[in-house]
Structure formats: structure tokens, C-alpha cells
Design a protein around this motif. Structure first.
Motif, mmCIF file in Angstrom:
data_model
loop_
_atom_site.group_PDB
_atom_site.id
_atom_site.type_symbol
_atom_site.label_atom_id
_atom_site.label_comp_id
_atom_site.label_asym_id
_atom_site.label_seq_id
_atom_site.Cartn_x
_atom_site.Cartn_y
_atom_site.Cartn_z
ATOM 1 N N THR A 1 0.843 -1.193 0.000
ATOM 2 C CA THR A 1 0.000 0.000 0.000
ATOM 3 C C THR A 1 0.876 1.240 0.000
ATOM 4 O O THR A 1 0.451 2.317 -0.347
ATOM 5 C CB THR A 1 -0.906 0.007 1.252
ATOM 6 O OG1 THR A 1 -0.111 -0.217 2.398
ATOM 7 C CG2 THR A 1 -1.955 -1.062 1.147
ATOM 8 N N LYS B 1 -7.418 2.392 -4.920
ATOM 9 C CA LYS B 1 -8.586 1.672 -4.399
ATOM 10 C C LYS B 1 -8.294 0.176 -4.425
ATOM 11 O O LYS B 1 -7.704 -0.340 -5.379
ATOM 12 C CB LYS B 1 -9.822 1.952 -5.258
ATOM 13 C CG LYS B 1 -10.366 3.367 -5.129
ATOM 14 C CD LYS B 1 -11.620 3.509 -5.994
ATOM 15 C CE LYS B 1 -12.181 4.928 -5.909
ATOM 16 N NZ LYS B 1 -13.368 5.096 -6.788
ATOM 17 N N ILE C 1 -10.517 -5.452 -0.333
ATOM 18 C CA ILE C 1 -9.837 -6.172 0.744
ATOM 19 C C ILE C 1 -10.653 -7.384 1.190
ATOM 20 O O ILE C 1 -11.866 -7.300 1.409
ATOM 21 C CB ILE C 1 -9.597 -5.231 1.950
ATOM 22 C CG1 ILE C 1 -8.754 -4.007 1.523
ATOM 23 C CG2 ILE C 1 -8.934 -5.992 3.098
ATOM 24 C CD1 ILE C 1 -7.362 -4.335 1.019
ATOM 25 N N LYS D 1 -11.788 -9.750 3.948
ATOM 26 C CA LYS D 1 -11.908 -9.535 5.389
ATOM 27 C C LYS D 1 -11.455 -10.739 6.214
ATOM 28 O O LYS D 1 -10.579 -10.624 7.076
ATOM 29 C CB LYS D 1 -13.345 -9.137 5.742
ATOM 30 C CG LYS D 1 -13.716 -7.742 5.242
ATOM 31 C CD LYS D 1 -15.195 -7.452 5.368
ATOM 32 C CE LYS D 1 -15.637 -7.329 6.811
ATOM 33 N NZ LYS D 1 -17.083 -6.953 6.889
ATOM 34 N N VAL E 1 -14.320 -5.710 1.285
ATOM 35 C CA VAL E 1 -14.591 -4.300 1.559
ATOM 36 C C VAL E 1 -13.731 -3.416 0.662
ATOM 37 O O VAL E 1 -12.569 -3.737 0.388
ATOM 38 C CB VAL E 1 -14.344 -3.969 3.051
ATOM 39 C CG1 VAL E 1 -12.891 -4.211 3.431
ATOM 40 C CG2 VAL E 1 -14.768 -2.550 3.383
ATOM 41 N N LYS F 1 -11.541 -0.255 -0.023
ATOM 42 C CA LYS F 1 -10.670 0.568 0.808
ATOM 43 C C LYS F 1 -9.788 1.418 -0.119
ATOM 44 O O LYS F 1 -9.425 0.978 -1.212
ATOM 45 C CB LYS F 1 -9.783 -0.341 1.676
ATOM 46 C CG LYS F 1 -8.699 0.371 2.456
ATOM 47 C CD LYS F 1 -7.824 -0.668 3.186
ATOM 48 C CE LYS F 1 -6.612 0.015 3.821
ATOM 49 N NZ LYS F 1 -5.704 -0.951 4.461
ATOM 50 N N THR F 2 -9.453 2.626 0.308
ATOM 51 C CA THR F 2 -8.563 3.471 -0.486
ATOM 52 C C THR F 2 -7.309 3.791 0.310
ATOM 53 O O THR F 2 -7.372 4.271 1.441
ATOM 54 C CB THR F 2 -9.246 4.787 -0.904
ATOM 55 O OG1 THR F 2 -10.419 4.486 -1.652
ATOM 56 C CG2 THR F 2 -8.305 5.637 -1.753
ATOM 57 N N GLY F 3 -6.170 3.461 -0.296
ATOM 58 C CA GLY F 3 -4.883 3.782 0.312
ATOM 59 C C GLY F 3 -4.063 4.575 -0.680
ATOM 60 O O GLY F 3 -4.606 5.201 -1.594
ATOM 61 N N GLU G 1 -7.224 -4.240 -7.247
ATOM 62 C CA GLU G 1 -6.905 -2.863 -6.876
ATOM 63 C C GLU G 1 -6.581 -2.112 -8.165
ATOM 64 O O GLU G 1 -6.451 -2.718 -9.233
ATOM 65 C CB GLU G 1 -5.708 -2.838 -5.926
ATOM 66 C CG GLU G 1 -4.489 -3.592 -6.448
ATOM 67 C CD GLU G 1 -3.415 -3.812 -5.408
ATOM 68 O OE1 GLU G 1 -3.489 -3.202 -4.331
ATOM 69 O OE2 GLU G 1 -2.484 -4.606 -5.679
ATOM 70 N N GLU H 1 -15.541 -1.176 -7.576
ATOM 71 C CA GLU H 1 -16.505 -1.340 -6.481
ATOM 72 C C GLU H 1 -17.554 -2.413 -6.775
ATOM 73 O O GLU H 1 -18.194 -2.943 -5.864
ATOM 74 C CB GLU H 1 -17.188 -0.006 -6.152
ATOM 75 C CG GLU H 1 -18.053 0.599 -7.254
ATOM 76 C CD GLU H 1 -17.241 1.356 -8.310
ATOM 77 O OE1 GLU H 1 -17.865 1.865 -9.262
ATOM 78 O OE2 GLU H 1 -15.989 1.432 -8.175
#
Length: 739
Positions: free
Chosen positions: A393, A404, A407, A409, A422, A424-426, A502, A714
Motif C-alpha cells: 500500500t 482503491k 480487501i 476480510k 470491503v 478501501k482506499t490507500g 486494486e 466497487e
């Protein structure tokens, strides 16, 4: 060939001396319970000892009769089997050793000793199939050996081990029912080849016999083992290369878990199932795929032409004392029912023989230019693809950009949900760290594939690693190289292979990436038709199934990423092709878009066996297995002789804690079917050849491909989860970015 009742008994014949003839008569069919001695009756009649004039046959005096497990099958009312039922009110029929008393066949003369099919009686007239008799030329060994070591059990062991198992020196061999007529010989052949050999049996006496007389390395009493899988791990810590199957049931399930990579299973018999109305279900067939195991049924009748070669090998071993053989001899015809019944409770020790000598005694685009939209099933190579901190990341060097990610879980049991993943944005860097042989890519398309369900479990020792909780989902995709530390790739290259779910990924396992050279087709095709699913269809159909023009081919989950291609490959070869799918839309697609000859909605069929008989009245030559469960059971019953099953996936089973049992594996034996699991990454060396075959078909419009495209990263969780409820139509693809 059939093991048919090819002899006839004549109570009264013209000419010749009348003699008393004691017989064991079969009373009536026996189902669902073990046979009893009272299912057979001793009767005395009369017959002559002369062959009727003009009849090509022989009259024989029976000396030894053989008790064999397959005889239990003949006690049922059979239809369309490889072997006929015994005839009620007539003598039992089996293999035996006899002396010719009179002959109307020029190949035999009075005094000849023979072995083959005969009646359970003192004297038999064998008139329609003397070709099933073998003349005994070597009498310097016990004659009773021709019911076992030198007869049907011996050649069964020979062809099952050498022809079906294809053994190699140093391999690990396991034999069930190892002290029986066939098992004890297989074990000795394996030892003579230089294999490590373990057998199972049902008593301490038999275990001792295997180790101390027959020379097995180890043996165990399966009745004393609470956990058969644990027992096998004890004797085979590195797994089993060759399994000679005589038993079935729980033992087979345990063996499947313990097979080594590319192991072989010879299906000779399933004696533990013969008294059951419905055989026990086998739950671990997924191991065929994970371990690329080949399972093949066989019948000795197909190999009797090898008998002279068999004798050339075995007779010297006997004379040199390199092979031992254990027989359990019952004296007198009257003892035959007890001996046969005892076979199914394991009462015998060694080959059961009767001595008669002492008588009395499963936005769209349309393929081939347009785009459209499955289920294929394939898996990743057993490599550690970079995810978690490995995908990174935060990376050293370069501009930092938002990234984006989807992930994973935590591990999932039962049906997966979108909430198991889920968004997630890093942030990430777009430069490969100094000294790292890898590439930074921008992901364009991501692939949803059924095998990904397996990676959501907490796997141990699998061919594929589980996803890492808290890290991006990993799968096949199409990407553009932004920076490279690998001399094989440069900025601007388009690639397909393993990547993260991603926007940007750092991939250090660059050996799993393929450079895209042909960009005159939709790039998304490299997630399907020209990627892993395409290679899966190609390898599974051509390499595993060995198809021939004119054969009948059935494909389950046929509208999926792999199935739609298998069907088209089969049509291009000139095969008759039928597919199954789960909606009317998919069925119409198979027939009207992909050119399948027929297709059906399996959800509308109350009886899958009957549905398959409707489309394959003469049986199925090739089954491309994507589904498992009930469909596989129905297919097994409908396979043709020497059919082939490519086990690609079992999507119906992926959300079950315990897979459904498959009950009809006996059909592997009766129809001599080869069933083989495979994984596509074993065949990636064929990718250039695959492209040479498929690209012209695409450009000539001979292959269509359907994709189901979901827009945006998404949407990926919903797309993946929908795969397992059949929501997709065709290859499920997620568009992350346009190139």
C-alpha cells in the motif's frame, strides 16, 4: 466384451454315457443384503459325457472352481451391464479349471487341461464360447493356480498394475483388500519393480501374511483404524503415487486425500459396496483436481490377448521363488456356497478356490467483435503471489497516488457474501523499489473465476494459497506496465496474469505474467478466451479428453467462461455437443450463439439421468466436468465404453462444508472410464500453440465468446458472489479502467 453365460447344461443328451452331475443352483436375485448360503442349492441331475453331434464345444470335468467378488454383482437383476445376471434355476457360472472329456472343437482334444468360464457342477458342456477357454500348457505348477495367480486374478493384477497404473521404480503403492486373490499379486509386482508397498486387510492373520509371507513393506488392519486418513498418513507421510482400488467407500475417500501429485488409481473392484442397495457416496473427488489424479476403471476381459506375455513374465518368477501365492481351498462342490458367501465377510485368507477333484467330496457484449457474457473453473499456480505488504500500500520511490482496493476480510464458510470483501482506499508509489525484479501495473480488467471460492477458505497444503485476511483479493487480470525492474517487461507493455484486486499493483512474481502481443482483439478476452479459461478449455479438451471426430460430448456449466469454449472446440472437431446451464437465456445462448447441438436447463429436470438419456441415447464419450454432485452421478451412469471425464471444476460443491457424495463410481469399472483431474498452470507451456489455434478461429468468426462485464472496481464483490448463484451469463469480467 461381456462376461456372458456362454455355456449350456443339457440334462439329457443324445448318445453317450449318462452320469450323475451334482450342481450348485442359483435360486433367485439377491439385493440390498449380503448373499446367504441358502440363495444357492445343491442339486443332482444327470448328463452325458459326449458333445452332441455337430456342436462346437467341449464336455469337461471341473477340477477347481473360483470364488470371485464380481460374482456378487451377477446375483442381482442386471440390465445393460458388462456382465449378465446368473440365471435363476440354473447353475452358478464362474472361472474354473477343468479337464476335457470330449471335444467337438478342433482346438481342444480329450485330456486337455483348460481354464476359463464353466459351471458350478461336476461336469459342464461348454458349447458357444470355447474361445473363452485357455489351454493349460504348464503343469509344473499347481493346477489351482489357474483359478488365481495364473488365471483371471493374475492377469487382472498384471494389467491393472502395469497397464493402468503405469508404475515407476521407487513409487509409493497402496493396495486395499491386499490379501485377496488380486491384491497379493499386485503387491509382489510392485515390490519386484522396486516400489514401497503397503496393504490393508481385515484381520491380524492377513496383515501378518502380507508382511511376513508376501513381502509388503507395511500392512494394517483397517478395522482397527478409527481414522483411515490418519492411518494412511502414517504409512505414506509424502502421499500415495499408485492406489490399486479393490474396496471403495470410506477407504477410497481417505485415499483421495492422501494421493500425491499426478497419482494414478486403478479401479479394479469396490467389494465393500456390493451388498448395498445404494453405494456409499464419495466426497473427496475435488482431490482429483488439486492433485491431478487419474482414476481409471478396467476389466480383465479387455486384456486376455496379453495372456502369453503375462505368462512369460510370471512363470519364471514362480519357479525362482520370487512370487508367493496364498490360496484358501474349500474341499468339495457342496462347500462352494459357504466359500462364496464368506468372501463378502472377509472370511477367506488368500484366493478362494473349490477343489472338486475329491468329489463327491454447470452492459453485455457479444463475442467475435461485440462483447457479451460463467462459470469456468481453473486455478492459480501454487506460487506466492504478492498481496498484503507484498502487493504494497506504500512503495518506495515515485509519486504517491490513491489506490482503491478490494480487501478480503476473513475466511468464509458457507455461501460467500459481498460483505466478506470491503472497498478501501490507500496510497501507493508507481515505481518499482530499487533492486526489486518486478513490475508496477495499472489494472484494466479483473477476472471472476470459480476457483476463487476455494481461496476464501483457510486452506492448508492446497495447490492454491488462501487469500490473506486484510489484504487485497488476488486473481487473474489484464494490466498495463507503468514501471519495470524486470528486463522481460518495459513501460507500456500490456500483460495478463495474476494481479491484485486494486487499481495499481506491484507484481514481483513476473514469471506468472504473459505479454500481450495481439491487440487486434478485445483486451478483456485475455481474462477469458485468450487467458486462463481459454487455456483451461484447450488443455482439458484436447490433452485430457483425447477427443475424436464424431464423438458425443457433454459439457456442464456450459455457458461459463470455460464451458462455452469446450463446446465450440468440440463442434469444430466434428463432435455432437450438448450443454447444461441454469436459465432459459443461457440455454438459448448455447444453441443459438455457440452452436451446441442441444442444451437443457438442469433446474427444470426432475431426473438428470433421464435428461441425459434423452440427449445421449447411445451414451456419452466425453464429459467436461465443471459442476460435480448430482450431475456427475447422472453422467457416470450414461458414459459410453471407454469414455473420458476431464474433471475441471466442481462449482456446485464449493459453498458446502462437506461435498455431496458421488455414488456411481462403479461405472468407471463397468464402462472402463478414465476420469482425470487437471490444473491449467501445468499446461501454460502450450500457450503459444493455443494462440496459433484460437486466434485464427476468432478472426474467421468460427469462435464466439460471451462476457458479462461489471463496471468499476466497487462492483467486483457483487460480481464474484453472483458467480456462485449463476447470476452471470458468460465470462464474468470487472472493468477497472480503460486502457
Amino acid at each position: 466384451k461381456k462376461l456372458t453365460r456362454t455355456w449350456h447344461i443339457f440334462i439329457t443328451m443324445a448318445e453317450g454315457e449318462q452320469v450323475k452331475n451334482t450342481q450348485i443352483i442359483f435360486k433367485d436375485y439377491v439385493s440390498g443384503v449380503p448373499p446367504k448360503e441358502s440363495d444357492m442349492v445343491l442339486k443332482t441331475g444327470t448328463m452325458t459325457l459326449k458333445v452332441p453331434q455337430g456342436v462346437k464345444g467341449v464336455v469337461v470335468k471341473n477340477l477347481y472352481l473360483s470364488c470371485d467378488p464380481y460374482m456378487r454383482t451377477r446375483m442381482r437383476k442386471l440390465q445393460g451391464s458388462y456382465v449378465e445376471s446368473f440365471t435363476r434355476g440354473s447353475p452358478i457360472v464362474g472361472f474354473g479349471v477343468a479337464k476335457v472329456l470330449d471335444s467337438g472343437d478342433p482346438d481342444f482334444k480329450e485330456g486337455d487341461l483348460v481354464w476359463g468360464m464353466t459351471g458350478w457342477e461336476e461336469y459342464s458342456l461348454i458349447i458357444t464360447a470355447t474361445e473363452t477357454l485357455f489351454k493349460i500348457e504348464h503343469t509344473d505348477v499347481p493346477l489351482s493356480y489357474y483359478t488365481g495367480l495364473l488365471g483371471m486374478p493374475g492377469i487382472t493384477a498384471y494389467v491393472g498394475f502395469y497397464e493402468i497404473c503405469d508404475p515407476k521404480k521407487g513409487e509409493k503403492v497402496f493396495i486395499s483388500a491386499a490379501s485377496g486373490a488380486v491384491g497379493q499379486i499386485v503387491g509382489q509386482f510392485a515390490k519386484l519393480l522396486g516400489c514401497y508397498v503397503v496393504g490393508s486387510a481385515g484381520t491380524k492373520e492377513k496383515v501378518d501374511l502380507l508382511k511376513n509371507k508376501i513381502g509388503f513393506d507395511e500392512a494394517f488392519n483397517y478395522k482397527e483404524e478409527k481414522d483411515l486418513s490418519a492411518a494412511l498418513k502414517r504409512y505414506f507421510p509424502d502421499g500415495i503415487d499408485v492406489y490399486f482400488e479393490n474396496v471403495g467407500g470410506a477407504m477410497l475417500d481417505a485415499v483421495l486425500v492422501n494421493m500425491r501429485l499426478r497419482g494414478r488409481i486403478a479401479f479394479c473392484g469396490l467389494i465393500s459396496q456390493y451388498n448395498r442397495e445404494k453405494p456409499e457416496g464419495i466426497h473427496n473427488l475435488n482431490c482429483l483436481i488439486a492433485k491431478r489424479v487419474r482414476a481409471e476403471g478396467f476389466l480383465v476381459l479387455d486384456y486376455f490377448h496379453r495372456y502369453p506375455k503375462f505368462l512369460d513374465m510370471v512363470l519364471p518368477y514362480i519357479k525362482q521363488g520370487k512370487i508367493s501365492y496364498v490360496e484358501d481351498i474349500a474341499e468339495g462342490l457342496e462347500s462352494a456356497p459357504t466359500a462364496l458367501v464368506g468372501l463378502f465377510s472377509g472370511r477367506n485368507v488368500g484366493k478362494q478356490v473349490h477343489d472338486l477333484k475329491h468329489l463327491n467330496c454447470k452492459r453485455r457484449r457479444h463475442g467475435g467483435g461485440e462483447k457479451e457474457r460463467g462459470g469456468g473453473d481453473r486455478a492459480t499456480a501454487p506460487l506466492k503471489f504478492r498481496n498484503d505488504d507484498e502487493f504494497g500500500t506504500t512503495m518506495a520511490g515515485g509519486d504517491q497516488v490513491k489506490n482503491k482496493q478490494i480487501i478480503f476480510k476473513d475466511y468464509v464458510s458457507g455461501f460467500p457474501k459481498e460483505s466478506d470483501m470491503v472497498l478501501k482506499t490507500g496510497t501507493t508509489g508507481l515505481k518499482v523499489p530499487q533492486g526489486v525484479k518486478g513490475v508496477v501495473v495499472k489494472n484494466l480488467y479483473l477476472s471472476c473465476d470459480p476457483y476463487m471460492r476455494s481461496r476464501m477458505r483457510d486452506l492448508r497444503g492446497s495447490y492454491v494459497e488462501p487469500f490473506t485476511p486484510g489484504s487485497p483479493v488476488v486473481g487473474y487480470g489484464v494490466a498495463k506496465v507503468l514501471d519495470s525492474g524486470d528486463p522481460n517487461f518495459k513501460e507500456g507493455d500490456l500483460v495478463w496474469g495474476m494481479t491484485g484486486w486494486e487499481e495499481y499493483s506491484l507484481i514481483t512474481a513476473t514469471e506468472t505474467l504473459f505479454k500481450i502481443q495481439h491487440t487486434d482483439v478485445p483486451l478483456s478476452y485475455y481474462t477469458g478466451l485468450l487467458g486462463m479459461p481459454g487455456m483451461t478449455a484447450y488443455a482439458g479438451f484436447y490433452e485430457i479428453c483425447s477427443p475424436k471426430k464424431g464423438e458425443s460430448v457433454f459439457v456442464s456449466a456450459a455457458s461459463g467462461a470455460v464451458g462455452q469454449l469446450v463446446g465450440q472446440f468440440a463442434k469444430l472437431l466434428g463432435c455432437y455437443v450438448v450443454g447444461s446451464a441454469g436459465t432459459k437465456e443461457k440455454v438459448d445462448l448455447l444453441k443459438n450463439k455457440f452452436g451446441f447441438d442441444e442444451a437443457f436447463n438442469y433446474k427444470e429436470e426432475k431426473d438428470l439421468d433421464a435428461a441425459l438419456k434423452r440427449y445421449f441415447p447411445n451414451g456419452i464419450d466425453i464429459y467436461f466436468e465443471n459442476v460435480g454432485g448430482e450431475m456427475l452421478d447422472a453422467v457416470l451412469v450414461n458414459m459410453r465404453l471407454r469414455g473420458r471425464i476431464a474433471v475441471c471444476g466442481l462449482i456446485s460443491q464449493y459453498n458446502l462444508e462437506k461435498p455431496e457424495g458421488v455414488h456411481n463410481l462403479f461405472c468407471l469399472i463397468t464402462k472402463r472410464v478414465r476420469m482425470e483431474g487437471f490444473l491449467v498452470f501445468d499446461y501454460y507451456h502450450l500457450y503459444p500453440k493455443f494462440l496459433e489455434t484460437v486466434l485464427p478461429y476468432i478472426k474467421e468468426g468460427k469462435i464466439s465468446y460471451v462476457e458479462d462485464i461489471a463496471e468499476g472496481l466497487e462492483s467486483a464483490p457483487a460480481a464474484l458472489v453472483g458467480l456462485f448463484s449463476g447470476r452471470n451469463v458468460g465470462k464474468q469480467v470487472v472493468v477497472v479502467a480503460e486502457e
